[in-house]
Design a protein around this motif. Structure first.
Motif, PDB file in Angstrom:
ATOM      1  N   ARG A  50       0.839  -1.207   0.000  1.00 64.87           N
ATOM      2  CA  ARG A  50       0.000   0.000   0.000  1.00 64.87           C
ATOM      3  C   ARG A  50       0.871   1.254   0.000  1.00 64.87           C
ATOM      4  NH1 ARG A  50      -2.459  -3.990  -0.132  1.00 64.87           N
ATOM      5  NH2 ARG A  50      -1.752  -3.620  -2.268  1.00 64.87           N
ATOM      6  N   GLU A  51       1.973   1.211   0.729  1.00 62.27           N
ATOM      7  CA  GLU A  51       2.850   2.390   0.762  1.00 62.27           C
ATOM      8  C   GLU A  51       3.569   2.586  -0.568  1.00 62.27           C
ATOM      9  OE1 GLU A  51       4.283   4.593   3.903  1.00 62.27           O
ATOM     10  OE2 GLU A  51       4.693   2.788   5.098  1.00 62.27           O
ATOM     11  N   VAL A  52       3.874   1.508  -1.255  1.00 60.56           N
ATOM     12  CA  VAL A  52       4.444   1.633  -2.599  1.00 60.56           C
ATOM     13  C   VAL A  52       3.410   2.245  -3.539  1.00 60.56           C
ATOM     14  CG1 VAL A  52       5.360   0.360  -4.582  1.00 60.56           C
ATOM     15  CG2 VAL A  52       6.072  -0.251  -2.256  1.00 60.56           C
ATOM     16  N   GLU A  53       2.146   1.820  -3.392  1.00 60.22           N
ATOM     17  CA  GLU A  53       1.072   2.422  -4.181  1.00 60.22           C
ATOM     18  C   GLU A  53       0.898   3.904  -3.839  1.00 60.22           C
ATOM     19  OE1 GLU A  53      -1.560  -1.699  -4.589  1.00 60.22           O
ATOM     20  OE2 GLU A  53      -2.208  -0.097  -3.234  1.00 60.22           O
ATOM     21  N   ASP A  54       1.101   4.254  -2.570  1.00 63.14           N
ATOM     22  CA  ASP A  54       1.030   5.662  -2.173  1.00 63.14           C
ATOM     23  C   ASP A  54       2.063   6.488  -2.938  1.00 63.14           C
ATOM     24  OD1 ASP A  54      -0.859   4.804  -0.355  1.00 63.14           O
ATOM     25  OD2 ASP A  54       0.427   5.062   1.410  1.00 63.14           O
ATOM     26  N   LEU A  55       3.284   5.975  -2.989  1.00 64.24           N
ATOM     27  CA  LEU A  55       4.327   6.687  -3.724  1.00 64.24           C
ATOM     28  C   LEU A  55       3.976   6.796  -5.205  1.00 64.24           C
ATOM     29  CD1 LEU A  55       7.745   5.571  -2.206  1.00 64.24           C
ATOM     30  CD2 LEU A  55       7.034   7.908  -2.709  1.00 64.24           C
ATOM     31  N   ALA A  56       3.427   5.745  -5.766  1.00 61.36           N
ATOM     32  CA  ALA A  56       3.016   5.789  -7.165  1.00 61.36           C
ATOM     33  C   ALA A  56       1.956   6.866  -7.384  1.00 61.36           C
ATOM     34  CB  ALA A  56       2.485   4.425  -7.595  1.00 61.36           C
ATOM     35  N   ALA A  57       1.034   7.006  -6.432  1.00 56.70           N
ATOM     36  CA  ALA A  57      -0.015   8.015  -6.552  1.00 56.70           C
ATOM     37  C   ALA A  57       0.566   9.422  -6.476  1.00 56.70           C
ATOM     38  CB  ALA A  57      -1.063   7.811  -5.461  1.00 56.70           C
ATOM     39  N   GLY A  94       4.324  12.143 -13.150  1.00 49.16           N
ATOM     40  CA  GLY A  94       4.450  10.790 -13.671  1.00 49.16           C
ATOM     41  C   GLY A  94       5.825  10.184 -13.645  1.00 49.16           C
ATOM     42  N   GLU A  95       6.853  10.953 -13.282  1.00 49.79           N
ATOM     43  CA  GLU A  95       8.210  10.408 -13.163  1.00 49.79           C
ATOM     44  C   GLU A  95       8.942  11.221 -12.107  1.00 49.79           C
ATOM     45  OE1 GLU A  95      11.414   9.064 -16.394  1.00 49.79           O
ATOM     46  OE2 GLU A  95      11.456  11.226 -16.033  1.00 49.79           O
ATOM     47  N   ALA A  96       9.840  10.567 -11.356  1.00 47.16           N
ATOM     48  CA  ALA A  96      10.528  11.282 -10.281  1.00 47.16           C
ATOM     49  C   ALA A  96      11.813  10.579  -9.915  1.00 47.16           C
ATOM     50  CB  ALA A  96       9.630  11.385  -9.044  1.00 47.16           C
ATOM     51  N   ALA A  97      12.633  11.298  -9.180  1.00 48.22           N
ATOM     52  CA  ALA A  97      13.716  10.694  -8.414  1.00 48.22           C
ATOM     53  C   ALA A  97      13.236  10.612  -6.970  1.00 48.22           C
ATOM     54  CB  ALA A  97      14.978  11.544  -8.504  1.00 48.22           C
ATOM     55  N   LEU A  98      13.745   9.647  -6.229  1.00 42.22           N
ATOM     56  CA  LEU A  98      13.326   9.456  -4.843  1.00 42.22           C
ATOM     57  C   LEU A  98      14.513   9.562  -3.906  1.00 42.22           C
ATOM     58  CD1 LEU A  98      10.910   6.360  -4.923  1.00 42.22           C
ATOM     59  CD2 LEU A  98      10.303   8.787  -4.964  1.00 42.22           C
ATOM     60  N   TYR A  99      14.267  10.185  -2.751  1.00 40.21           N
ATOM     61  CA  TYR A  99      15.222  10.168  -1.644  1.00 40.21           C
ATOM     62  C   TYR A  99      14.485   9.725  -0.394  1.00 40.21           C
ATOM     63  CZ  TYR A  99      17.796  11.699   2.447  1.00 40.21           C
ATOM     64  OH  TYR A  99      18.414  11.728   3.667  1.00 40.21           O
ATOM     65  N   GLY A 100      15.067   8.756   0.327  1.00 41.93           N
ATOM     66  CA  GLY A 100      14.470   8.303   1.578  1.00 41.93           C
ATOM     67  C   GLY A 100      15.519   8.183   2.657  1.00 41.93           C
ATOM     68  N   ILE A 101      15.153   8.594   3.870  1.00 35.14           N
ATOM     69  CA  ILE A 101      16.065   8.518   5.006  1.00 35.14           C
ATOM     70  C   ILE A 101      15.608   7.449   5.980  1.00 35.14           C
ATOM     71  CG2 ILE A 101      14.828  10.384   6.218  1.00 35.14           C
ATOM     72  CD1 ILE A 101      17.614  11.171   7.407  1.00 35.14           C
ATOM     73  N   SER A 102      16.540   6.689   6.507  1.00 32.27           N
ATOM     74  CA  SER A 102      16.292   5.661   7.514  1.00 32.27           C
ATOM     75  C   SER A 102      15.273   4.648   6.978  1.00 32.27           C
ATOM     76  CB  SER A 102      15.835   6.316   8.823  1.00 32.27           C
ATOM     77  OG  SER A 102      15.946   5.420   9.900  1.00 32.27           O
ATOM     78  N   SER A 103      14.195   4.366   7.731  1.00 33.65           N
ATOM     79  CA  SER A 103      13.217   3.404   7.227  1.00 33.65           C
ATOM     80  C   SER A 103      12.519   3.913   5.976  1.00 33.65           C
ATOM     81  CB  SER A 103      12.189   3.080   8.312  1.00 33.65           C
ATOM     82  OG  SER A 103      11.615   4.259   8.826  1.00 33.65           O
ATOM     83  N   ARG A 128      12.151  -0.512  -1.862  1.00 35.22           N
ATOM     84  CA  ARG A 128      11.074  -1.429  -2.263  1.00 35.22           C
ATOM     85  C   ARG A 128      10.257  -0.833  -3.400  1.00 35.22           C
ATOM     86  NH1 ARG A 128      10.581  -5.835   0.863  1.00 35.22           N
ATOM     87  NH2 ARG A 128      11.692  -5.826   2.860  1.00 35.22           N
ATOM     88  N   ALA A 129      10.055   0.479  -3.373  1.00 37.24           N
ATOM     89  CA  ALA A 129       9.332   1.128  -4.454  1.00 37.24           C
ATOM     90  C   ALA A 129      10.112   1.032  -5.761  1.00 37.24           C
ATOM     91  CB  ALA A 129       9.064   2.588  -4.090  1.00 37.24           C
ATOM     92  N   ALA A 130      11.424   1.230  -5.674  1.00 34.94           N
ATOM     93  CA  ALA A 130      12.261   1.139  -6.874  1.00 34.94           C
ATOM     94  C   ALA A 130      12.229  -0.265  -7.460  1.00 34.94           C
ATOM     95  CB  ALA A 130      13.691   1.550  -6.543  1.00 34.94           C
ATOM     96  N   ALA A 131      12.234  -1.264  -6.596  1.00 37.05           N
ATOM     97  CA  ALA A 131      12.170  -2.649  -7.084  1.00 37.05           C
ATOM     98  C   ALA A 131      10.811  -2.975  -7.674  1.00 37.05           C
ATOM     99  CB  ALA A 131      12.478  -3.615  -5.940  1.00 37.05           C
ATOM    100  N   GLY A 132       9.794  -2.192  -7.286  1.00 41.05           N
ATOM    101  CA  GLY A 132       8.443  -2.442  -7.779  1.00 41.05           C
ATOM    102  C   GLY A 132       8.155  -1.862  -9.143  1.00 41.05           C
ATOM    103  N   GLY A 133       9.145  -1.225  -9.748  1.00 39.82           N
ATOM    104  CA  GLY A 133       8.983  -0.763 -11.115  1.00 39.82           C
ATOM    105  C   GLY A 133       8.313   0.583 -11.271  1.00 39.82           C
ATOM    106  N   LEU A 134       8.314   1.415 -10.235  1.00 40.94           N
ATOM    107  CA  LEU A 134       7.762   2.759 -10.366  1.00 40.94           C
ATOM    108  C   LEU A 134       8.575   3.565 -11.382  1.00 40.94           C
ATOM    109  CD1 LEU A 134       6.257   1.860  -7.810  1.00 40.94           C
ATOM    110  CD2 LEU A 134       6.586   4.155  -6.884  1.00 40.94           C
ATOM    111  N   PRO A 135       7.965   4.576 -11.989  1.00 34.08           N
ATOM    112  CA  PRO A 135       8.677   5.383 -13.006  1.00 34.08           C
ATOM    113  C   PRO A 135       9.683   6.326 -12.348  1.00 34.08           C
ATOM    114  CG  PRO A 135       6.471   6.261 -12.649  1.00 34.08           C
ATOM    115  CD  PRO A 135       6.556   4.980 -11.859  1.00 34.08           C
ATOM    116  N   ALA A 169      16.538  -6.374  -7.912  1.00 32.15           N
ATOM    117  CA  ALA A 169      15.489  -6.061  -8.884  1.00 32.15           C
ATOM    118  C   ALA A 169      15.462  -4.594  -9.280  1.00 32.15           C
ATOM    119  CB  ALA A 169      14.122  -6.453  -8.318  1.00 32.15           C
ATOM    120  N   ILE A 170      16.285  -3.756  -8.669  1.00 33.76           N
ATOM    121  CA  ILE A 170      16.273  -2.319  -8.946  1.00 33.76           C
ATOM    122  C   ILE A 170      17.047  -2.032 -10.227  1.00 33.76           C
ATOM    123  CG2 ILE A 170      16.984  -0.063  -8.084  1.00 33.76           C
ATOM    124  CD1 ILE A 170      16.518  -1.127  -5.254  1.00 33.76           C
ATOM    125  N   ARG A 171      16.450  -1.282 -11.119  1.00 37.55           N
ATOM    126  CA  ARG A 171      17.039  -1.045 -12.433  1.00 37.55           C
ATOM    127  C   ARG A 171      17.423   0.410 -12.671  1.00 37.55           C
ATOM    128  NH1 ARG A 171      17.855  -5.446 -11.793  1.00 37.55           N
ATOM    129  NH2 ARG A 171      17.122  -7.286 -12.924  1.00 37.55           N
TER     130      ARG A 171
END
Length: 259
Positions: free
Chosen positions: A71-78, A85-94, A101-108, A201-203
């Motif tokens: 659900r949280e991966v879907e949140d990021l997709a939303a 429709g496309e982004a770079a992501l930065y995440g700290i700690s958890s 996990r979002a990157a491995a899930g094939g988000l744009p 799985a991250i590409r």
């Protein structure tokens, strides 16, 4: 937060956009909301469109049960869909573990950066996290939010005296408000070990950062992330701890995301 979008399961997600340029979404860690990363966003906004959002169960965002990491991966997709429709992501700690996990899930995504995702690097640390999961589940099940926050602070190594002082501080009520989301961060980290199958799985290119003043296990986890992805880079920020300074972090992220 002044904008809102809706995740796949109907959960409302509050977010804020600042700056102009390629989109970068910032993902917070435990016991925090999107506002926690506002100082970093301010330092990136001259080169990027920076998006802050409240993860589900925090701040102005909603929370429709049952929880699942998906659900949280879907949140990021939303959120990404709402801002172009496309982004770079930065995440700290958890939040970094969620980003992976979002990157491995094939988000744009164009690129991904993480700072010290707290994966367990030995069997003792795995056992500690397993016990934490049991104790956290029990505390939240009894509605003892303060105890849940204390469990988390103990897990991070905060001294008992500092925890006692924190319980008496004005900030404690706010921590208790988001305490149920500690279970979400715990779920994102899985069994605590470095998730080799996720990383493989991250590409997209991944920059995995750690602070030179942080404990050795956090630096080792960051290095393991860089080693585990096909295109990974590990970098240490001299003198920084887990509470990384935005003035130090922002130029490093800007250089990486601009490539």
């Amino acid at each position: 937060m002044d904008k809102e979008t809706t995740s796949h399961d109907g959960t409302s997600l509050a977010y804020r956009v600042t700056g102009q340029g390629p989109v970068v979404v910032l993902v917070s860690g435990a016991l925090s909301t999107g506002a926690t990363l506002a100082p970093l966003a301010a330092r990136l906004a001259d080169r990027f469109t920076v998006v802050l959002y409240d993860r589900r169960g925090r701040g102005a965002s909603g929370d429709i049960p049952p929880y699942a990491v998906e659900r949280e991966v879907e949140d990021l997709a939303a959120v990404i869909g709402a801002v172009g429709g496309e982004a770079a992501l930065y995440g700290i700690s958890s939040g970094g573990a969620l980003v992976l996990r979002a990157a491995a899930g094939g988000l744009p995504l164009r690129r991904v950066a993480v700072y010290e995702p707290p994966f367990a690097m030995d069997d003792r640390a795995v056992r500690e996290r397993e016990q934490y999961t049991r104790d956290l589940t029990a505390a939240l099940g009894r509605g003892r939010r303060g105890d849940a926050v204390e469990l988390f602070l103990r897990l991070t190594g905060l001294a008992p005296e500092m925890i006692r002082n924190a319980r008496q501080s004005p900030m404690w009520a706010g921590l208790e408000t988001v305490a149920p989301s500690l279970a979400y961060d715990d779920a994102v980290l899985g069994d605590g070990r470095v998730p080799a199958h996720v990383l493989a799985a991250i590409r997209v290119p991944v920059l995995s950062l750690a602070g030179g003043a942080s404990p050795g296990p956090l630096r080792a986890a960051a290095r393991a992330v860089a080693d585990g992805v096909p295109e990974g880079t590990y970098r240490v920020l001299a003198g920084q701890s887990h509470m990384v300074e935005p003035d130090v972090l922002a130029p490093v992220l800007a250089e990486f995301f601009a490539q």
